[in-house]
Write a protein that holds these residues in place. Structure first.
Motif, PDB file in Angstrom:
ATOM      1  N   LEU A 297       1.518  70.903  59.786  1.00 41.62           N
ATOM      2  CA  LEU A 297       1.121  70.813  58.385  1.00 41.62           C
ATOM      3  C   LEU A 297       2.155  71.582  57.578  1.00 41.62           C
ATOM      4  CD1 LEU A 297      -2.483  71.135  56.968  1.00 41.62           C
ATOM      5  CD2 LEU A 297      -0.515  72.029  55.728  1.00 41.62           C
ATOM      6  N   CYS A 298       2.776  70.915  56.626  1.00 39.90           N
ATOM      7  CA  CYS A 298       3.924  71.504  55.934  1.00 39.90           C
ATOM      8  C   CYS A 298       3.708  71.676  54.435  1.00 39.90           C
ATOM      9  CB  CYS A 298       5.163  70.636  56.140  1.00 39.90           C
ATOM     10  SG  CYS A 298       5.802  70.716  57.812  1.00 39.90           S
ATOM     11  N   LEU A 299       4.281  72.732  53.917  1.00 41.54           N
ATOM     12  CA  LEU A 299       4.367  72.970  52.476  1.00 41.54           C
ATOM     13  C   LEU A 299       5.550  72.153  51.954  1.00 41.54           C
ATOM     14  CD1 LEU A 299       3.527  74.617  49.941  1.00 41.54           C
ATOM     15  CD2 LEU A 299       5.060  76.418  50.757  1.00 41.54           C
ATOM     16  N   ILE A 300       5.311  71.210  51.035  1.00 48.87           N
ATOM     17  CA  ILE A 300       6.341  70.225  50.706  1.00 48.87           C
ATOM     18  C   ILE A 300       6.948  70.373  49.316  1.00 48.87           C
ATOM     19  CG2 ILE A 300       5.323  68.553  52.309  1.00 48.87           C
ATOM     20  CD1 ILE A 300       4.252  67.021  49.837  1.00 48.87           C
ATOM     21  N   ASP A 301       6.662  71.502  48.623  1.00 47.70           N
ATOM     22  CA  ASP A 301       7.138  71.595  47.238  1.00 47.70           C
ATOM     23  C   ASP A 301       8.249  72.630  47.038  1.00 47.70           C
ATOM     24  OD1 ASP A 301       5.688  73.908  47.543  1.00 47.70           O
ATOM     25  OD2 ASP A 301       4.457  73.638  45.745  1.00 47.70           O
ATOM     26  N   THR A 302       8.978  72.970  48.095  1.00 48.80           N
ATOM     27  CA  THR A 302      10.027  73.990  47.949  1.00 48.80           C
ATOM     28  C   THR A 302      11.155  73.507  47.041  1.00 48.80           C
ATOM     29  OG1 THR A 302       9.517  74.841  50.152  1.00 48.80           O
ATOM     30  CG2 THR A 302      11.641  75.486  49.189  1.00 48.80           C
ATOM     31  N   TYR A 303      11.534  72.239  47.176  1.00 50.58           N
ATOM     32  CA  TYR A 303      12.656  71.699  46.388  1.00 50.58           C
ATOM     33  C   TYR A 303      12.203  70.575  45.453  1.00 50.58           C
ATOM     34  CZ  TYR A 303      15.217  74.469  49.762  1.00 50.58           C
ATOM     35  OH  TYR A 303      15.663  75.513  50.534  1.00 50.58           O
ATOM     36  N   ARG A 328      -1.283  67.266  60.970  1.00 49.14           N
ATOM     37  CA  ARG A 328      -2.473  67.626  60.198  1.00 49.14           C
ATOM     38  C   ARG A 328      -2.380  67.229  58.724  1.00 49.14           C
ATOM     39  NH1 ARG A 328      -5.130  72.092  62.626  1.00 49.14           N
ATOM     40  NH2 ARG A 328      -5.374  71.595  64.836  1.00 49.14           N
ATOM     41  N   GLY A 329      -1.195  67.395  58.088  1.00 47.12           N
ATOM     42  CA  GLY A 329      -1.116  67.069  56.676  1.00 47.12           C
ATOM     43  C   GLY A 329      -0.085  67.898  55.934  1.00 47.12           C
ATOM     44  N   ILE A 330      -0.241  67.957  54.606  1.00 46.00           N
ATOM     45  CA  ILE A 330       0.718  68.670  53.759  1.00 46.00           C
ATOM     46  C   ILE A 330      -0.024  69.631  52.844  1.00 46.00           C
ATOM     47  CG2 ILE A 330       2.394  66.795  53.813  1.00 46.00           C
ATOM     48  CD1 ILE A 330       0.497  67.386  50.589  1.00 46.00           C
ATOM     49  N   ARG A 331       0.747  70.566  52.268  1.00 44.81           N
ATOM     50  CA  ARG A 331       0.173  71.482  51.279  1.00 44.81           C
ATOM     51  C   ARG A 331       0.996  71.442  50.002  1.00 44.81           C
ATOM     52  NH1 ARG A 331       0.331  77.339  50.040  1.00 44.81           N
ATOM     53  NH2 ARG A 331       1.784  77.745  51.760  1.00 44.81           N
ATOM     54  N   LEU A 332       0.275  71.435  48.875  1.00 44.95           N
ATOM     55  CA  LEU A 332       0.885  71.507  47.547  1.00 44.95           C
ATOM     56  C   LEU A 332       0.572  72.867  46.945  1.00 44.95           C
ATOM     57  CD1 LEU A 332      -0.377  68.035  46.236  1.00 44.95           C
ATOM     58  CD2 LEU A 332       1.917  68.547  47.102  1.00 44.95           C
ATOM     59  N   ASP A 333       1.590  73.532  46.407  1.00 48.08           N
ATOM     60  CA  ASP A 333       1.387  74.866  45.862  1.00 48.08           C
ATOM     61  C   ASP A 333       1.913  74.997  44.432  1.00 48.08           C
ATOM     62  OD1 ASP A 333       0.392  77.543  46.353  1.00 48.08           O
ATOM     63  OD2 ASP A 333       2.482  78.212  46.359  1.00 48.08           O
ATOM     64  N   SER A 334       2.243  73.888  43.813  1.00 42.36           N
ATOM     65  CA  SER A 334       2.742  73.939  42.442  1.00 42.36           C
ATOM     66  C   SER A 334       2.675  72.546  41.837  1.00 42.36           C
ATOM     67  CB  SER A 334       4.193  74.451  42.408  1.00 42.36           C
ATOM     68  OG  SER A 334       5.043  73.574  43.131  1.00 42.36           O
ATOM     69  N   GLY A 335       2.869  72.497  40.523  1.00 43.62           N
ATOM     70  CA  GLY A 335       2.931  71.209  39.833  1.00 43.62           C
ATOM     71  C   GLY A 335       1.570  70.662  39.459  1.00 43.62           C
ATOM     72  N   ASP A 336       1.578  69.408  39.028  1.00 41.01           N
ATOM     73  CA  ASP A 336       0.364  68.699  38.628  1.00 41.01           C
ATOM     74  C   ASP A 336      -0.360  68.243  39.888  1.00 41.01           C
ATOM     75  OD1 ASP A 336      -1.535  66.836  37.787  1.00 41.01           O
ATOM     76  OD2 ASP A 336      -0.296  66.113  36.135  1.00 41.01           O
ATOM     77  N   LEU A 337      -1.352  69.014  40.295  1.00 38.89           N
ATOM     78  CA  LEU A 337      -1.998  68.767  41.587  1.00 38.89           C
ATOM     79  C   LEU A 337      -2.699  67.409  41.641  1.00 38.89           C
ATOM     80  CD1 LEU A 337      -3.541  72.290  42.311  1.00 38.89           C
ATOM     81  CD2 LEU A 337      -1.372  71.345  43.127  1.00 38.89           C
TER      82      LEU A 337
END
Length: 566
Positions: A297-303, A328-337
Motif C-alpha cells: 500500500l503506497c502513498l502516491i502524492d509525493t510528486y 492493498r491499495g493507495i493513500r492520499l495525503d494532500s489535494g482535493d480528496l
C-alpha cells in the motif's frame, strides 16, 4: 468477585494517590482536624453539556477508575514529599498516619456501563464513601473520565460521519464507492504527550475506529495496527538503479524473481504517460514491494498523484499480481480528496477487466480530516474506503475538554445543594437513581432521575416526568421498558460483575475494549437518528420525578437568602 488486590495498577504509572490537586489535601486535612473525615458522603460525577455541539456523550474511563481505586495508597515517599511542602509542612503528625492507612476499602462506586450513551446531569459515577477519601478521589476520577469520554464521543461522531459520507453508487460505478468507509486512528505524533496518544488509541477504538498507527497501543491493547510509509521513504530513492537487485518469491514456482525487469516490461508495454512518471518514486515503490509484497500500500502524492504516483503504483501491482500477491491499495495525503479518490477509482476500474484485483484495492485518505470534512466529502461524493484521522481526533480540536464535575450531593444522610445564578450550575441534591425509559417504537424516550426512597419506575405505569428547572415542561410517560443506568461496580474493595457472564470492567483491557466497542455500536443503533445527526440534533430529555422536583425547589427556596429592600 475479585479481591482488593486482583487488579493491575493503572496503565499510566503517574496515576496514583498523589495525582491530585493540592486543595483536595487541604480540604481533607481540615475535615480531619474537625473530625469530619469519616462522615458518610455521596459524590456524583457528571457533565452539564454535551460536546461538539451534539446531543450525546459516550461514557468511558471506568476501567482505569477501577484500577485506580483498587490500588489506592499513599507510599512513604508520597508522605515524605507532602510533609516537605510549604502548604502542608505544619500539619499535625497524626494526619500523616491517617494518610498511611488510607485506602478504598470503605468506598462504594455505582456507575454506568462503559460505553453507555450518556446525557447531561445524569451521574456517570456515584461515589459513596467517608468524606475524606471521597474528596481525595475527585481530581483523579475526573481526569480518568473526562478525556476518554471526549475521545470516544469524538471518534463515534467521526465514524457516523464517515459512514454517512458513503457515495451513492449510482453517481459512480466504481467498487470503492460501494464500500462503507472505516476509520483508523493516526494521531500519536500530534497528541498531547504519550499518555494522550495512548488514551486516544484506546478510546477511539471504543468509539468505533478499527485500528491505530500506535504500535505500543497495539501491543498493550490488542488493537490492529496500520500504516505504510511516509513521503520521506519515497524521497529516499532517486534512480531505478538503486533497486535493480530487489526481488521477491514467485508464489507459483517458489523461485526468487527480480522486480525491476518485470516492472520495466509493463512500463514499456503501456507506454504513454507511464514512461514519464517519476523514476525515484517508482524505485521506492519497487523497494517497498520487495519488503511487503503481500501488503503493498503506497502513498502516491509525493510528486504528482495522478500523473506519477498512481501510475507507478499500478505498474508494481501488475508484477505482484503475476507473482501471486494481493496489493492493498493507495493513500492520499494532500489535494482535493474527493476528486482525487474518484479519479484513482476510475483508473482502477479501467484495469479491472484483465486484473480483478483492482476492484478490491483500498483508497486511504489522511489529510487533516475532521467531522466537517467527512460531511463535506459525503456531499461531494468520493471513493475513499478508509479515513486515517489524527490531529482533529486526538486533540478534540473542536472542543478540547468535556467539563465533567464532581459534586457533593449528600452528607450523613442529609441532601446538599449548590446554588448559582447560572441555572445549569444549580445542583440537584441528594442520592438519585437514574433510569432510561423506552417507548412503543423501541427508542429511549428520556432519562429519569428519582430519589433513592422512591419505588422503582415500572413499564406500563404512568409516570410524571419533570424538567428540573422549568415547571411548565412536564409529561406523563408510560414506558414499555425501564432500564436502570447504574450498577454497583466496586463495593468496599470488591469488584462487582458488570455483565451476566460475571466479567468486570477490568478483566482485561482487550476484553473490555471489545465489549465496550460492541456495546457502543448497539447503543448508537438504539438512539433515534435525529439525536445523533450532525446538523441541528434534537435534544434528548433528562427529567426528574415529581417528588424530586418538589424537593429540589423546596430546598432551593430554603437555602436562597431573602433580599432586603429599603
Amino acid at each position: 468477585m475479585s479481591s482488593l488486590t486482583s487488579l493491575p495498577s493503572p496503565t499510566n504509572h503517574l496515576v496514583s494517590a498523589l495525582l491530585t490537586d493540592l486543595y483536595q489535601l487541604t480540604m481533607v486535612y481540615a475535615h480531619w482536624k474537625n473530625n469530619r473525615h469519616n462522615n458518610q458522603a455521596t459524590f456524583e460525577l457528571f457533565f452539564r453539556k454535551n460536546p461538539f455541539g451534539g446531543e450525546y456523550t459516550i461514557f468511558c474511563g471506568l476501567d482505569e477508575v477501577l484500577k485506580f481505586v483498587q490500588n489506592y495508597k499513599f507510599t512513604e515517599e508520597d508522605i515524605e514529599y507532602l510533609r516537605s511542602t510549604e502548604s502542608l509542612q505544619d500539619c499535625d503528625p497524626q494526619f500523616w498516619e491517617y494518610l498511611r492507612q488510607l485506602d478504598c476499602s470503605e468506598v462504594k462506586l455505582l456507575a454506568m456501563k462503559q460505553g453507555t450513551i450518556a446525557f447531561p446531569r445524569i451521574p456517570l459515577i456515584v461515589v459513596q464513601a467517608p468524606l475524606g477519601i471521597g474528596q481525595l478521589l475527585e481530581t483523579t476520577l475526573l481526569t480518568l473520565v473526562n478525556y476518554p469520554s471526549l475521545i470516544a464521543t469524538n471518534a463515534a461522531r467521526m465514524v457516523i460521519a464517515a459512514g454517512d459520507s458513503q457515495t451513492n453508487p449510482s453517481r459512480h460505478p466504481y467498487p470503492q464507492c460501494k464500500k462503507k468507509p472505516e476509520c483508523v486512528e493516526f494521531g500519536l505524533r500530534r497528541a498531547q504527550g504519550p499518555d494522550g496518544g495512548f488514551s486516544a488509541s484506546k478510546y477511539s477504538a471504543v468509539g468505533g475506529f478499527i485500528g491505530t498507527s500506535n504500535v505500543q497501543a497495539g501491543r498493550l491493547l490488542g488493537l490492529p495496527i496500520a500504516g505504510t510509509h511516509a513521503h520521506a521513504f519515497v524521497q529516499a530513492y532517486a534512480s531505478l538503479d538503486e533497486v535493480e537487485d530487489c526481488q521477491v518469491i514467485d508464489t507459483h514456482t517458489g523461485n526468487m524473481v527480480k522486480l525491476l525487469p518485470k516492472v520495466e516490461e509493463y512500463r514499456n508495454e503501456f507506454g504513454g504517460p507511464y514512461l514519464t512518471t517519476n523514476k525515484g518514486e517508482l524505485a521506492a515503490f519497487i523497494a517497498y514491494a520487495a519488503a511487503f509484497p503481500g501488503s503493498f500500500l503506497c502513498l502516491i502524492d509525493t510528486y504528482d498523484t495522478l500523473k506519477s504516483g498512481l501510475l507507478n503504483f499500478c505498474l508494481v501491482c501488475h508484477v505482484l499480481d503475476d507473482l501471486g500477491y494481493k496489493p492493498r491499495g493507495i493513500r492520499l495525503d494532500s489535494g482535493d480528496l474527493a476528486y482525487l479518490s474518484i479519479e484513482v477509482a476510475k483508473h482502477f476500474y479501467s484495469l479491472r477487466e484483465k486484473r480483478p484485483l483492482f476492484d478490491n484495492l483500498n483508497i486511504v485518505a489522511s489529510n487533516d480530516i475532521n467531522e466537517e470534512v467527512l460531511i463535506s466529502l459525503g456531499k461531494e461524493g468520493h471513493a475513499i474506503t478508509i479515513f486515517g484521522i489524527g490531529t482533529n481526533l486526538v486533540t478534540c480540536q473542536k472542543q478540547p475538554a468535556l467539563g465533567c464535575v464532581y459534586k457533593l450531593v449528600e452528607l450523613d444522610g442529609q441532601p446538599r445543594i449548590k446554588l448559582s445564578q447560572e441555572i445549569e450550575k444549580v445542583l440537584i441534591p441528594g442520592r438519585k437513581t437514574p433510569y432510561r425509559l423506552y417507548g412503543a417504537k423501541g427508542w429511549p424516550l428520556l432519562d429519569l432521575m428519582v430519589t433513592e426512597k422512591e419505588p422503582i419506575p415500572t413499564a406500563g405505569t404512568r409516570i410524571m416526568c419533570r424538567h428540573p428547572f422549568d415547571e411548565l415542561k412536564r409529561a406523563n410517560v408510560t414506558a414499555t421498558r425501564v432500564e436502570p443506568l447504574h450498577n454497583v461496580v466496586f463495593d468496599r474493595g470488591v469488584l462487582s460483575p458488570t455483565n451476566s457472564s460475571g466479567d468486570t470492567a477490568c478483566d482485561s483491557d482487550v476484553l473490555n475494549l471489545t465489549q465496550a466497542k460492541e456495546f457502543v455500536e448497539s447503543q448508537l443503533k438504539s438512539i433515534r437518528g435525529d439525536i445523533l445527526r450532525f446538523t441541528n440534533p434534537t435534544p434528548y430529555k433528562v427529567s426528574i420525578s415529581q417528588d424530586l422536583f418538589e424537593f429540589l425547589h423546596e430546598l432551593w427556596e430554603k437555602e436562597t437568602p431573602v433580599a432586603e429592600l429599603k
